[in-house]
Design a protein around this motif. Structure first.
Motif, PDB file in Angstrom:
ATOM      1  N   HIS A 128      28.218 -10.488   9.177  1.00 22.60           N
ATOM      2  CA  HIS A 128      27.427  -9.262   9.213  1.00 22.60           C
ATOM      3  C   HIS A 128      26.197  -9.390   8.321  1.00 22.60           C
ATOM      4  O   HIS A 128      26.240 -10.041   7.278  1.00 22.60           O
ATOM      5  N   GLY A 129      25.136  -8.768   8.763  1.00 23.50           N
ATOM      6  CA  GLY A 129      23.902  -8.751   7.990  1.00 23.50           C
ATOM      7  C   GLY A 129      23.566  -7.346   7.539  1.00 23.50           C
ATOM      8  O   GLY A 129      24.008  -6.352   8.132  1.00 23.50           O
ATOM      9  N   LEU A 130      22.785  -7.263   6.486  1.00 29.66           N
ATOM     10  CA  LEU A 130      22.279  -5.992   5.971  1.00 29.66           C
ATOM     11  C   LEU A 130      20.776  -5.952   6.197  1.00 29.66           C
ATOM     12  O   LEU A 130      20.051  -6.832   5.727  1.00 29.66           O
ATOM     13  N   VAL A 131      20.323  -4.960   6.940  1.00 26.08           N
ATOM     14  CA  VAL A 131      18.899  -4.796   7.216  1.00 26.08           C
ATOM     15  C   VAL A 131      18.431  -3.552   6.468  1.00 26.08           C
ATOM     16  O   VAL A 131      18.843  -2.435   6.790  1.00 26.08           O
ATOM     17  N   ALA A 132      17.604  -3.760   5.474  1.00 31.89           N
ATOM     18  CA  ALA A 132      17.159  -2.657   4.622  1.00 31.89           C
ATOM     19  C   ALA A 132      15.672  -2.399   4.816  1.00 31.89           C
ATOM     20  O   ALA A 132      14.886  -3.336   4.988  1.00 31.89           O
ATOM     21  N   THR A 133      15.298  -1.145   4.799  1.00 32.62           N
ATOM     22  CA  THR A 133      13.887  -0.777   4.793  1.00 32.62           C
ATOM     23  C   THR A 133      13.617   0.117   3.593  1.00 32.62           C
ATOM     24  O   THR A 133      14.429   0.970   3.233  1.00 32.62           O
ATOM     25  N   VAL A 134      12.474  -0.133   2.971  1.00 36.50           N
ATOM     26  CA  VAL A 134      12.034   0.658   1.824  1.00 36.50           C
ATOM     27  C   VAL A 134      10.639   1.168   2.147  1.00 36.50           C
ATOM     28  O   VAL A 134       9.713   0.370   2.359  1.00 36.50           O
ATOM     29  N   ASP A 135      10.502   2.464   2.236  1.00 34.85           N
ATOM     30  CA  ASP A 135       9.207   3.060   2.530  1.00 34.85           C
ATOM     31  C   ASP A 135       8.580   3.580   1.229  1.00 34.85           C
ATOM     32  O   ASP A 135       9.146   4.466   0.563  1.00 34.85           O
ATOM     33  N   ARG A 136       7.432   3.000   0.886  1.00 37.06           N
ATOM     34  CA  ARG A 136       6.753   3.447  -0.320  1.00 37.06           C
ATOM     35  C   ARG A 136       6.084   4.792  -0.052  1.00 37.06           C
ATOM     36  O   ARG A 136       5.359   4.933   0.945  1.00 37.06           O
ATOM     37  N   PRO A 137       6.313   5.773  -0.903  1.00 34.95           N
ATOM     38  CA  PRO A 137       5.708   7.087  -0.660  1.00 34.95           C
ATOM     39  C   PRO A 137       4.190   7.002  -0.612  1.00 34.95           C
ATOM     40  O   PRO A 137       3.564   6.245  -1.356  1.00 34.95           O
ATOM     41  N   ALA A 138       3.596   7.780   0.287  1.00 38.73           N
ATOM     42  CA  ALA A 138       2.142   7.872   0.329  1.00 38.73           C
ATOM     43  C   ALA A 138       1.660   8.716  -0.829  1.00 38.73           C
ATOM     44  O   ALA A 138       2.358   9.604  -1.308  1.00 38.73           O
ATOM     45  N   LYS A 186       0.823  -1.204   0.000  1.00 37.99           N
ATOM     46  CA  LYS A 186       0.000   0.000   0.000  1.00 37.99           C
ATOM     47  C   LYS A 186       0.862   1.261   0.000  1.00 37.99           C
ATOM     48  O   LYS A 186       1.983   1.251   0.527  1.00 37.99           O
ATOM     49  N   PRO A 187       0.375   2.352  -0.559  1.00 33.84           N
ATOM     50  CA  PRO A 187       1.081   3.625  -0.417  1.00 33.84           C
ATOM     51  C   PRO A 187       1.296   3.946   1.066  1.00 33.84           C
ATOM     52  O   PRO A 187       0.383   3.780   1.883  1.00 33.84           O
ATOM     53  N   GLY A 188       2.498   4.351   1.409  1.00 26.34           N
ATOM     54  CA  GLY A 188       2.835   4.594   2.809  1.00 26.34           C
ATOM     55  C   GLY A 188       3.277   3.346   3.542  1.00 26.34           C
ATOM     56  O   GLY A 188       3.621   3.408   4.724  1.00 26.34           O
ATOM     57  N   GLY A 189       3.282   2.203   2.853  1.00 29.09           N
ATOM     58  CA  GLY A 189       3.692   0.949   3.477  1.00 29.09           C
ATOM     59  C   GLY A 189       5.198   0.780   3.498  1.00 29.09           C
ATOM     60  O   GLY A 189       5.950   1.573   2.931  1.00 29.09           O
ATOM     61  N   ARG A 190       5.638  -0.295   4.134  1.00 26.82           N
ATOM     62  CA  ARG A 190       7.081  -0.528   4.304  1.00 26.82           C
ATOM     63  C   ARG A 190       7.459  -1.952   3.928  1.00 26.82           C
ATOM     64  O   ARG A 190       6.755  -2.917   4.260  1.00 26.82           O
ATOM     65  N   LEU A 191       8.598  -2.060   3.242  1.00 19.03           N
ATOM     66  CA  LEU A 191       9.253  -3.334   2.964  1.00 19.03           C
ATOM     67  C   LEU A 191      10.509  -3.417   3.816  1.00 19.03           C
ATOM     68  O   LEU A 191      11.290  -2.465   3.870  1.00 19.03           O
ATOM     69  N   ALA A 192      10.709  -4.558   4.493  1.00 18.91           N
ATOM     70  CA  ALA A 192      11.952  -4.810   5.228  1.00 18.91           C
ATOM     71  C   ALA A 192      12.629  -6.030   4.628  1.00 18.91           C
ATOM     72  O   ALA A 192      11.997  -7.070   4.441  1.00 18.91           O
ATOM     73  N   VAL A 193      13.915  -5.887   4.333  1.00 15.79           N
ATOM     74  CA  VAL A 193      14.700  -6.950   3.710  1.00 15.79           C
ATOM     75  C   VAL A 193      15.910  -7.248   4.588  1.00 15.79           C
ATOM     76  O   VAL A 193      16.605  -6.321   5.033  1.00 15.79           O
ATOM     77  N   TYR A 194      16.150  -8.536   4.835  1.00 14.65           N
ATOM     78  CA  TYR A 194      17.405  -8.936   5.478  1.00 14.65           C
ATOM     79  C   TYR A 194      18.207  -9.776   4.491  1.00 14.65           C
ATOM     80  O   TYR A 194      17.676 -10.695   3.854  1.00 14.65           O
ATOM     81  N   ALA A 195      19.506  -9.478   4.386  1.00 10.86           N
ATOM     82  CA  ALA A 195      20.426 -10.304   3.598  1.00 10.86           C
ATOM     83  C   ALA A 195      21.764 -10.338   4.322  1.00 10.86           C
ATOM     84  O   ALA A 195      22.238  -9.304   4.805  1.00 10.86           O
ATOM     85  N   THR A 196      22.370 -11.501   4.415  1.00 12.71           N
ATOM     86  CA  THR A 196      23.725 -11.569   4.934  1.00 12.71           C
ATOM     87  C   THR A 196      24.648 -10.874   3.938  1.00 12.71           C
ATOM     88  O   THR A 196      24.500 -11.014   2.728  1.00 12.71           O
ATOM     89  N   ASP A 197      25.585 -10.081   4.459  1.00 13.42           N
ATOM     90  CA  ASP A 197      26.483  -9.293   3.622  1.00 13.42           C
ATOM     91  C   ASP A 197      27.222 -10.206   2.640  1.00 13.42           C
ATOM     92  O   ASP A 197      27.876 -11.172   3.036  1.00 13.42           O
ATOM     93  N   GLY A 198      27.122  -9.871   1.357  1.00  6.70           N
ATOM     94  CA  GLY A 198      27.775 -10.668   0.333  1.00  6.70           C
ATOM     95  C   GLY A 198      29.279 -10.745   0.494  1.00  6.70           C
ATOM     96  O   GLY A 198      29.904 -11.717   0.046  1.00  6.70           O
ATOM     97  N   ALA A 199      29.880  -9.738   1.137  1.00  8.88           N
ATOM     98  CA  ALA A 199      31.322  -9.777   1.371  1.00  8.88           C
ATOM     99  C   ALA A 199      31.693 -10.937   2.288  1.00  8.88           C
ATOM    100  O   ALA A 199      32.790 -11.502   2.183  1.00  8.88           O
ATOM    101  N   ASP A 200      30.790 -11.299   3.195  1.00 10.28           N
ATOM    102  CA  ASP A 200      31.010 -12.455   4.065  1.00 10.28           C
ATOM    103  C   ASP A 200      30.613 -13.753   3.368  1.00 10.28           C
ATOM    104  O   ASP A 200      31.319 -14.761   3.429  1.00 10.28           O
TER     105      ASP A 200
END
Length: 216
Positions: free
Chosen positions: A205-215, A146-160
């Motif tokens: 190490h892990g990478l924790v990403a958040t993507v906020d969809r604009p409202a 939904k507009p205004g919603g959030r995606l959260a992504v976890y990925a282990t760092d590719g360097a590791d």
């Protein structure tokens, strides 16, 4: 093919698409290995009461009950392309499924089986490595978010991960911080993406990403 190489490739393929007895064993291992990454992704998702949540690539379903407790009285959907994982998730969340607060679905990342603007939150933890068409998957995620919603992504760092034998057999797409930021940001014109690099133990190490969809 040498036996060690064949075994490593088999593990990588099971992680990408668990099936059969090997898939069941993979699910048990995933439960332990993903405990901290799952907790980090759930915290980053910032679930609020009454929200509709999608756990994309829900695996053996450990996150579903945790998400349901935070989202209540909202509903949590778990989607995976593996029937073996959905069977484990179903057994693990039987009560939530009976109560109608958890719904499981088999589907493809590239064609999510949901209507547009269905979810307030989408989580993808330790699954991005297996998106063969990440741009297509991101378009689908933004479609159902939904507009205004959030995606959260976890990925282990590719360097590791680059040092791991299972990640060298073509079954995983690796992301360091820059690559993850580029991939996620491309879908939003470079806006609304935040990435934190965190220690998860054993020098990994892990990478924790958040993507906020604009409202709108």
């Amino acid at each position: 093919m040498p036996r060690a190489v064949s075994f490593t490739l088999a593990i990588g393929r099971q992680l990408a698409h668990p099936r059969g007895l090997g898939g069941w064993l993979t699910g048990q291992v995933m439960r332990v290995a993903n405990r901290r990454p799952t907790a980090l992704a759930i915290d980053a998702l910032a679930v609020e009461p009454g929200t509709r949540v999608l756990d994309l690539g829900c695996g053996p379903g450990d996150a579903l009950g945790l998400l349901a407790r935070r989202a209540g009285p909202g509903v949590v959907h778990g989607m995976d392309h593996s029937l073996a994982m959905l069977a484990q998730a179903s057994a693990r969340n039987a009560k939530g499924i009976r109560d109608g607060v958890i719904i499981l679905t088999q589907g493809s990342f590239e064609a999510l089986p949901y209507a547009s603007a269905s979810f307030d939150r989408v989580m993808a933890s330790n699954v991005i490595y297996f998106w063969r068409e990440p741009e297509v998957v991101m378009r689908e995620i933004l479609r159902v978010l939904k507009p205004g919603g959030r995606l959260a992504v976890y990925a282990t760092d590719g360097a590791d991960m680059a040092h791991w034998p299972i990640a060298k057999k073509g079954t995983h797409i690796l992301y360091d911080r820059k690559a993850l930021e580029h991939m996620l940001g491309a879908s939003l014109g470079g806006r609304g993406v935040r990435i934190d690099r965190v220690a998860i133990g054993f020098g990994i190490h892990g990478l924790v990403a958040t993507v906020d969809r604009p409202a709108r």
